[in-house]
Design a protein around this motif. Structure first.
Motif, PDB file in Angstrom:
ATOM      1  N   GLU A  61      74.749  15.815  43.274  1.00  0.00           N
ATOM      2  CA  GLU A  61      74.050  16.889  42.570  1.00  0.00           C
ATOM      3  C   GLU A  61      72.970  16.318  41.646  1.00  0.00           C
ATOM      4  O   GLU A  61      71.858  16.848  41.572  1.00  0.00           O
ATOM      5  CB  GLU A  61      75.029  17.737  41.745  1.00  0.00           C
ATOM      6  N   ASN A  99      70.062  15.118  43.773  1.00  0.00           N
ATOM      7  CA  ASN A  99      69.250  16.244  44.240  1.00  0.00           C
ATOM      8  C   ASN A  99      68.390  16.813  43.111  1.00  0.00           C
ATOM      9  O   ASN A  99      67.234  17.178  43.332  1.00  0.00           O
ATOM     10  CB  ASN A  99      70.134  17.331  44.844  1.00  0.00           C
ATOM     11  N   ALA A 100      68.948  16.878  41.909  1.00  0.00           N
ATOM     12  CA  ALA A 100      68.186  17.369  40.762  1.00  0.00           C
ATOM     13  C   ALA A 100      67.025  16.418  40.451  1.00  0.00           C
ATOM     14  O   ALA A 100      65.912  16.864  40.139  1.00  0.00           O
ATOM     15  CB  ALA A 100      69.099  17.516  39.543  1.00  0.00           C
ATOM     16  N   LEU A 153      65.504  14.433  42.615  1.00  0.00           N
ATOM     17  CA  LEU A 153      64.506  14.592  43.684  1.00  0.00           C
ATOM     18  C   LEU A 153      63.638  15.826  43.448  1.00  0.00           C
ATOM     19  O   LEU A 153      62.417  15.782  43.620  1.00  0.00           O
ATOM     20  CB  LEU A 153      65.197  14.679  45.050  1.00  0.00           C
ATOM     21  N   LYS A 154      64.265  16.917  43.019  1.00  0.00           N
ATOM     22  CA  LYS A 154      63.529  18.144  42.727  1.00  0.00           C
ATOM     23  C   LYS A 154      62.587  17.931  41.541  1.00  0.00           C
ATOM     24  O   LYS A 154      61.435  18.349  41.558  1.00  0.00           O
ATOM     25  CB  LYS A 154      64.507  19.284  42.430  1.00  0.00           C
ATOM     26  N   GLN A 155      63.086  17.234  40.515  1.00  0.00           N
ATOM     27  CA  GLN A 155      62.279  16.957  39.336  1.00  0.00           C
ATOM     28  C   GLN A 155      61.111  16.030  39.684  1.00  0.00           C
ATOM     29  O   GLN A 155      59.997  16.199  39.200  1.00  0.00           O
ATOM     30  CB  GLN A 155      63.153  16.329  38.257  1.00  0.00           C
ATOM     31  N   HIS A 156      61.355  15.056  40.554  1.00  0.00           N
ATOM     32  CA  HIS A 156      60.297  14.140  40.988  1.00  0.00           C
ATOM     33  C   HIS A 156      59.186  14.907  41.703  1.00  0.00           C
ATOM     34  O   HIS A 156      57.998  14.684  41.465  1.00  0.00           O
ATOM     35  CB  HIS A 156      60.879  13.063  41.909  1.00  0.00           C
ATOM     36  N   LYS A 157      59.576  15.822  42.545  1.00  0.00           N
ATOM     37  CA  LYS A 157      58.592  16.603  43.298  1.00  0.00           C
ATOM     38  C   LYS A 157      57.761  17.500  42.382  1.00  0.00           C
ATOM     39  O   LYS A 157      56.566  17.679  42.591  1.00  0.00           O
ATOM     40  CB  LYS A 157      59.305  17.456  44.347  1.00  0.00           C
ATOM     41  N   ALA A 158      58.384  18.022  41.324  1.00  0.00           N
ATOM     42  CA  ALA A 158      57.698  18.952  40.427  1.00  0.00           C
ATOM     43  C   ALA A 158      56.863  18.258  39.350  1.00  0.00           C
ATOM     44  O   ALA A 158      55.928  18.850  38.817  1.00  0.00           O
ATOM     45  CB  ALA A 158      58.717  19.868  39.758  1.00  0.00           C
ATOM     46  N   SER A 159      57.193  17.015  39.040  1.00  0.00           N
ATOM     47  CA  SER A 159      56.541  16.333  37.920  1.00  0.00           C
ATOM     48  C   SER A 159      55.103  15.941  38.250  1.00  0.00           C
ATOM     49  O   SER A 159      54.808  15.466  39.338  1.00  0.00           O
ATOM     50  CB  SER A 159      57.326  15.072  37.544  1.00  0.00           C
ATOM     51  N   ARG A 170      57.659  10.076  37.098  1.00  0.00           N
ATOM     52  CA  ARG A 170      58.034   9.901  38.509  1.00  0.00           C
ATOM     53  C   ARG A 170      58.518   8.475  38.775  1.00  0.00           C
ATOM     54  O   ARG A 170      59.470   8.268  39.523  1.00  0.00           O
ATOM     55  CB  ARG A 170      56.870  10.270  39.421  1.00  0.00           C
TER      56      ARG A 170
END
Length: 113
Positions: free
Chosen positions: A10, A13-14, A16-22, A28
């Protein structure tokens, strides 16, 4: 050499999501350091990949695992010198007036606000 704890699925995954949004490249890189380490990469491999020294990677990992922090402590928390009302007044003014540079705005602020 210090061994850092593993991260959960979890948590991964969080991240990875944060990396994509940053939009912050440094943030990053910190996320990549944590993710790569969790996949088994050595500190030196991560440092080579991110083009930083190994102590920087250790710092990233230590801050993440001790405080779950991915941003530097300094910066990003600047509250400004204007009140919310003054900021709104300046925003309204700037929506109707054009300035050639920020220095002109800096002159306007103490005179009018």
């Amino acid at each position: 050499m210090k061994k850092y704890p593993e991260i959960s699925v979890e948590e991964r995954n969080a991240l990875l999501k944060q990396h994509k949004a940053s939009r912050d490249g440094h943030q990053r890189d910190r996320i990549k350091a944590v993710l790569c380490y969790s996949k088994g990469s050595t500190i030196q491999q991560i440092a080579d990949h991110l083009l930083v020294n190994d102590q920087t990677v250790r710092n990233h990992l230590a801050l993440y695992h001790s405080e779950k922090r991915l941003k530097k402590a300094s910066g990003g928390n600047y509250q400004g010198k204007l009140t919310a009302e003054q900021t709104q007044e300046l925003s309204t003014h700037l929506s109707t007036h054009t300035y050639a540079n920020t220095q002109q705005i800096q002159v306007y602020i103490p005179v009018r606000i």
